[in-house]
Motif scaffolding. Structure first.
Motif, PDB file in Angstrom:
ATOM      1  N   ASN A 274       4.354  -2.970  -4.874  1.00  0.00           N
ATOM      2  CA  ASN A 274       3.379  -2.196  -4.098  1.00  0.00           C
ATOM      3  C   ASN A 274       2.817  -3.008  -2.943  1.00  0.00           C
ATOM      4  OD1 ASN A 274       3.667   0.109  -5.695  1.00  0.00           O
ATOM      5  ND2 ASN A 274       2.079  -0.591  -7.143  1.00  0.00           N
ATOM      6  N   VAL A 275       2.587  -4.270  -3.184  1.00  0.00           N
ATOM      7  CA  VAL A 275       2.063  -5.116  -2.121  1.00  0.00           C
ATOM      8  C   VAL A 275       3.132  -5.290  -1.042  1.00  0.00           C
ATOM      9  CG1 VAL A 275       1.187  -7.402  -1.566  1.00  0.00           C
ATOM     10  CG2 VAL A 275       0.520  -6.282  -3.709  1.00  0.00           C
ATOM     11  N   GLN A 276       4.376  -5.494  -1.481  1.00  0.00           N
ATOM     12  CA  GLN A 276       5.425  -5.643  -0.490  1.00  0.00           C
ATOM     13  C   GLN A 276       5.607  -4.366   0.318  1.00  0.00           C
ATOM     14  OE1 GLN A 276       8.985  -6.954  -2.498  1.00  0.00           O
ATOM     15  NE2 GLN A 276       7.990  -8.874  -3.264  1.00  0.00           N
ATOM     16  N   ALA A 277       5.491  -3.208  -0.362  1.00  0.00           N
ATOM     17  CA  ALA A 277       5.618  -1.940   0.354  1.00  0.00           C
ATOM     18  C   ALA A 277       4.477  -1.774   1.346  1.00  0.00           C
ATOM     19  CB  ALA A 277       5.654  -0.769  -0.639  1.00  0.00           C
ATOM     20  N   LEU A 278       3.280  -2.233   0.923  1.00  0.00           N
ATOM     21  CA  LEU A 278       2.132  -2.141   1.834  1.00  0.00           C
ATOM     22  C   LEU A 278       2.344  -3.003   3.072  1.00  0.00           C
ATOM     23  CD1 LEU A 278      -0.780  -1.284   2.512  1.00  0.00           C
ATOM     24  CD2 LEU A 278      -1.570  -3.248   1.143  1.00  0.00           C
TER      25      LEU A 278
ATOM     26  N   PRO B 211      -6.018  -0.070   9.210  1.00  0.00           N
ATOM     27  CA  PRO B 211      -6.375  -0.856   8.011  1.00  0.00           C
ATOM     28  C   PRO B 211      -6.197  -2.356   8.263  1.00  0.00           C
ATOM     29  CG  PRO B 211      -4.515   0.651   7.607  1.00  0.00           C
ATOM     30  CD  PRO B 211      -4.862   0.810   9.017  1.00  0.00           C
ATOM     31  N   GLN B 212      -7.103  -3.115   7.578  1.00  0.00           N
ATOM     32  CA  GLN B 212      -7.096  -4.558   7.721  1.00  0.00           C
ATOM     33  C   GLN B 212      -6.674  -5.191   6.398  1.00  0.00           C
ATOM     34  OE1 GLN B 212      -7.679  -6.181  10.582  1.00  0.00           O
ATOM     35  NE2 GLN B 212      -8.033  -4.198  11.630  1.00  0.00           N
ATOM     36  N   LEU B 213      -5.975  -6.326   6.494  1.00  0.00           N
ATOM     37  CA  LEU B 213      -5.496  -7.008   5.289  1.00  0.00           C
ATOM     38  C   LEU B 213      -6.063  -8.415   5.166  1.00  0.00           C
ATOM     39  CD1 LEU B 213      -1.731  -5.976   5.393  1.00  0.00           C
ATOM     40  CD2 LEU B 213      -3.631  -4.885   4.171  1.00  0.00           C
ATOM     41  N   SER B 214      -7.063  -8.777   6.027  1.00  0.00           N
ATOM     42  CA  SER B 214      -7.598 -10.149   5.974  1.00  0.00           C
ATOM     43  C   SER B 214      -8.297 -10.419   4.646  1.00  0.00           C
ATOM     44  CB  SER B 214      -8.567 -10.367   7.139  1.00  0.00           C
ATOM     45  OG  SER B 214      -9.641  -9.422   7.080  1.00  0.00           O
ATOM     46  N   ALA B 215      -9.010  -9.432   4.093  1.00  0.00           N
ATOM     47  CA  ALA B 215      -9.674  -9.627   2.810  1.00  0.00           C
ATOM     48  C   ALA B 215      -8.648  -9.814   1.704  1.00  0.00           C
ATOM     49  CB  ALA B 215     -10.594  -8.441   2.497  1.00  0.00           C
ATOM     50  N   LEU B 216      -7.493  -9.106   1.780  1.00  0.00           N
ATOM     51  CA  LEU B 216      -6.446  -9.266   0.770  1.00  0.00           C
ATOM     52  C   LEU B 216      -5.879 -10.661   0.822  1.00  0.00           C
ATOM     53  CD1 LEU B 216      -4.619  -7.977  -1.368  1.00  0.00           C
ATOM     54  CD2 LEU B 216      -3.082  -7.263   0.499  1.00  0.00           C
TER      55      LEU B 216
ATOM     56  N   SER C 236      -1.516   4.548   0.031  1.00  0.00           N
ATOM     57  CA  SER C 236      -1.854   5.355  -1.149  1.00  0.00           C
ATOM     58  C   SER C 236      -1.348   4.691  -2.414  1.00  0.00           C
ATOM     59  CB  SER C 236      -1.241   6.755  -1.004  1.00  0.00           C
ATOM     60  OG  SER C 236      -1.487   7.524  -2.159  1.00  0.00           O
ATOM     61  N   HIS C 237      -0.107   4.201  -2.399  1.00  0.00           N
ATOM     62  CA  HIS C 237       0.441   3.524  -3.579  1.00  0.00           C
ATOM     63  C   HIS C 237      -0.302   2.221  -3.858  1.00  0.00           C
ATOM     64  CE1 HIS C 237       3.860   6.213  -4.345  1.00  0.00           C
ATOM     65  NE2 HIS C 237       3.974   6.326  -3.000  1.00  0.00           N
ATOM     66  N   PHE C 238      -0.726   1.533  -2.812  1.00  0.00           N
ATOM     67  CA  PHE C 238      -1.411   0.246  -3.018  1.00  0.00           C
ATOM     68  C   PHE C 238      -2.816   0.463  -3.624  1.00  0.00           C
ATOM     69  CE2 PHE C 238      -4.107  -3.232  -1.526  1.00  0.00           C
ATOM     70  CZ  PHE C 238      -3.428  -4.322  -2.082  1.00  0.00           C
ATOM     71  N   LYS C 239      -3.494   1.500  -3.173  1.00  0.00           N
ATOM     72  CA  LYS C 239      -4.810   1.777  -3.718  1.00  0.00           C
ATOM     73  C   LYS C 239      -4.738   2.108  -5.199  1.00  0.00           C
ATOM     74  CE  LYS C 239      -6.843   3.414   0.620  1.00  0.00           C
ATOM     75  NZ  LYS C 239      -7.408   4.584   1.341  1.00  0.00           N
ATOM     76  N   GLN C 240      -3.661   2.791  -5.590  1.00  0.00           N
ATOM     77  CA  GLN C 240      -3.508   3.131  -6.998  1.00  0.00           C
ATOM     78  C   GLN C 240      -3.231   1.899  -7.853  1.00  0.00           C
ATOM     79  OE1 GLN C 240      -0.456   6.145  -7.193  1.00  0.00           O
ATOM     80  NE2 GLN C 240      -1.701   7.675  -6.052  1.00  0.00           N
ATOM     81  N   SER C 241      -2.653   0.900  -7.237  1.00  0.00           N
ATOM     82  CA  SER C 241      -2.299  -0.308  -7.995  1.00  0.00           C
ATOM     83  C   SER C 241      -3.375  -1.397  -7.952  1.00  0.00           C
ATOM     84  CB  SER C 241      -0.970  -0.884  -7.459  1.00  0.00           C
ATOM     85  OG  SER C 241      -1.142  -1.309  -6.112  1.00  0.00           O
ATOM     86  N   LEU C 242      -4.522  -1.126  -7.269  1.00  0.00           N
ATOM     87  CA  LEU C 242      -5.578  -2.144  -7.176  1.00  0.00           C
ATOM     88  C   LEU C 242      -6.179  -2.478  -8.532  1.00  0.00           C
ATOM     89  CD1 LEU C 242      -7.573  -1.221  -3.926  1.00  0.00           C
ATOM     90  CD2 LEU C 242      -6.136  -3.226  -4.334  1.00  0.00           C
TER      91      LEU C 242
ATOM     92  N   GLN D 164       5.480   3.160  11.457  1.00  0.00           N
ATOM     93  CA  GLN D 164       4.183   3.806  11.274  1.00  0.00           C
ATOM     94  C   GLN D 164       4.267   4.931  10.264  1.00  0.00           C
ATOM     95  OE1 GLN D 164       1.558   2.666  12.708  1.00  0.00           O
ATOM     96  NE2 GLN D 164       0.100   4.220  11.928  1.00  0.00           N
ATOM     97  N   GLN D 165       5.514   5.545  10.102  1.00  0.00           N
ATOM     98  CA  GLN D 165       5.591   6.694   9.225  1.00  0.00           C
ATOM     99  C   GLN D 165       5.357   6.326   7.774  1.00  0.00           C
ATOM    100  OE1 GLN D 165       7.776   5.823  11.459  1.00  0.00           O
ATOM    101  NE2 GLN D 165       7.777   7.514  12.991  1.00  0.00           N
ATOM    102  N   GLY D 166       5.643   5.114   7.375  1.00  0.00           N
ATOM    103  CA  GLY D 166       5.490   4.745   5.966  1.00  0.00           C
ATOM    104  C   GLY D 166       4.163   4.083   5.652  1.00  0.00           C
ATOM    105  N   GLN D 167       3.258   3.962   6.612  1.00  0.00           N
ATOM    106  CA  GLN D 167       1.990   3.246   6.374  1.00  0.00           C
ATOM    107  C   GLN D 167       1.089   4.029   5.432  1.00  0.00           C
ATOM    108  OE1 GLN D 167      -0.323   2.631   9.892  1.00  0.00           O
ATOM    109  NE2 GLN D 167      -1.621   1.084   8.918  1.00  0.00           N
ATOM    110  N   ARG D 168       0.980   5.328   5.626  1.00  0.00           N
ATOM    111  CA  ARG D 168       0.071   6.126   4.821  1.00  0.00           C
ATOM    112  C   ARG D 168       0.522   6.156   3.373  1.00  0.00           C
ATOM    113  NH1 ARG D 168      -1.462  11.713   7.430  1.00  0.00           N
ATOM    114  NH2 ARG D 168      -2.124  10.132   8.956  1.00  0.00           N
ATOM    115  N   THR D 169       1.839   6.306   3.180  1.00  0.00           N
ATOM    116  CA  THR D 169       2.350   6.351   1.799  1.00  0.00           C
ATOM    117  C   THR D 169       2.156   5.012   1.119  1.00  0.00           C
ATOM    118  OG1 THR D 169       3.995   7.986   2.485  1.00  0.00           O
ATOM    119  CG2 THR D 169       4.378   6.826   0.402  1.00  0.00           C
ATOM    120  N   ALA D 170       2.388   3.928   1.867  1.00  0.00           N
ATOM    121  CA  ALA D 170       2.218   2.596   1.283  1.00  0.00           C
ATOM    122  C   ALA D 170       0.769   2.331   0.906  1.00  0.00           C
ATOM    123  CB  ALA D 170       2.737   1.543   2.264  1.00  0.00           C
TER     124      ALA D 170
END
Length: 434
Positions: free
Chosen positions: A378-382, A354-359, A398-404, A390-396
């Protein structure tokens, strides 16, 4: 002996040195009993006791009330003895045809010539001549008179079709030949109008006839006319009669061509192709252009539109270029807007990795000088998930997408003093992650 020899030498030298002579003699043939319409020859003899180095020059001759034909290029050779001296020369003939009963005076003609051994051009004059023309018996004063030794008058009839129909043509050709008469003096036969026919005469053909050696012996005139049949029925071309004076018998004679009769049938399909009035009418109809009012109005509108298009063409080009510039400016502004950056965020989050340049771009365009870490947990967790373990990337993610759905509203500028405040004098250039 010496004296005799000296005398012979002197005579030879004087004879050799003597200037050649030039003489001119004129005569009328015939000289008397000249009739109106007849031909009178004015014979001019140009003589010299030497020889001619070139042809003599004869003057022009004009007589009021008479036709005069000048001499041709050919002449008759003649020899005469004058005052005991032989002369050699050429005979020229003027042909004169009087048109009226009157007396005619011919002045003395001046001739120029260059005889052999002459010092230059010599000039000599002939004798003046006089004759009187009389009206032939049986002819009225002023009436054209044909005077000849013999006359031949014939006709030829030709038809455009057989049998004749309305619209066909009949041509009548008349040939008149008169012996001893000039072609210019021949009278024109009467090709009259005929009811039911349209007459179209042609230009007459007039010429003099000779014996092949330049001696005139007759005149010829050919007249013709074409008759167009306008009506069906029987038609008749009348007989044509000519009166002439016979110089041999000294009597008035008559010559004629017979009448011509022919029938024509109806022809509904035939049109008078030679009718001047009909031709003009048809030409006018063919050259006329018929346009209805509707087509006239449409043509006018098209011409008006074409003219306006030509006039406004430069303005339209400038307007089109301005429109294109505005569209490019709006597109550039859209590419530089926060909404464009916001729409790129979901696609970048779906990428691997995943890329964060657009964010970051969206946050910078939404609130300049604002840290992305202030957007919530959520942004900080992301950020921790992406840049941490790496283990927390997928969970972060998912939570960030829900908060968009609520993230854009949280980042909207607030109408307080802080929203319009200037950036800190020493902004942090580190990461938003504390």
């Amino acid at each position: 002996m010496r004296i005799s020899l000296l005398a012979c030498c002197l005579l030879s030298v004087s004879a050799f040195a003597a200037e050649p002579q030039l003489r001119v003699q004129t005569r009328l043939v015939p000289a008397e009993q000249v009739m109106v319409g007849s031909v009178v020859q004015l014979q001019v003899d140009v003589l010299t006791d030497s020889w001619f180095t070139s042809a003599p020059t004869l003057p022009d001759l004009k007589l009021a009330g008479a036709l005069v034909m000048p001499p041709s290029g050919e002449a008759q050779h003649t020899t005469q003895t004058l005052d005991g001296t032989p002369f050699f020369g050429m005979r020229y003939s003027y042909l004169i045809t009087p048109n009226q009963a009157a007396a005619f005076d011919i002045p003395a003609l001046t001739v120029q010539a260059t005889p052999g051994q002459a010092s230059g051009v010599l000039t000599a004059q002939g004798q003046p001549q006089h004759f009187t023309a009389q009206q032939p018996p049986g002819f009225q004063p002023g009436e054209p008179v044909l005077v000849a030794q013999g006359v031949r008058f014939t006709q030829v009839i030709s038809q455009s079709a057989t049998p004749l129909k309305v619209g066909d043509t009949v041509t009548r050709q008349l040939t008149l030949q008169a012996d001893g008469a000039l072609a210019m003096a021949l009278p024109a036969p009467a090709l009259v109008e005929v009811d039911g026919l349209s007459r179209y005469p042609k230009t007459p053909q007039i010429r003099n006839l000779d014996d092949g050696r330049g001696n005139h012996n007759a005149g010829q005139r050919i007249d013709s006319a074409t008759y167009l049949i306008d009506k069906q029925g029987r038609h008749s071309l009348p007989a044509i009669e000519l009166r002439w004076w016979d110089t041999g018998t000294r009597q008035a004679r008559t010559v004629q061509v017979p009448a011509v009769t022919f029938d024509s049938a109806a022809n509904g399909r035939s049109q008078p192709v030679f009718s001047i009035a009909e031709d003009l009418r048809q030409l006018g109809q063919r050259s006329r252009v018929h346009l209805s009012r509707h087509w006239l109005v449409l043509t006018g509108v098209l011409l008006l539109v074409a003219g306006l298009g030509y006039l406004v063409k430069p303005w339209c080009r400038r307007a089109w270029r301005a429109l294109q510039a505005r569209r490019q400016a709006r597109h550039a502004a859209w590419l530089a807007s926060a909404d464009y950056a916001w729409r790129q965020i979901p696609r970048q989050l779906e990428g691997q990795p995943p890329q964060l340049s657009a964010l970051y771009l969206w946050a910078r365009r939404t609130r300049p000088g604002w840290r992305i870490s202030g957007l919530g947990a959520n942004v900080q967790a992301l950020l921790r998930g992406c840049y941490g373990q790496q283990q927390g990337q997928r969970t972060a993610l998912s939570h960030f997408k829900q908060s968009l759905s609520t993230l854009q509203a949280q980042a909207a500028p607030r109408n307080d003093t802080q929203s319009s405040a200037l950036r800190p004098l020493n902004p942090s250039h580190g990461k938003d992650l504390s």
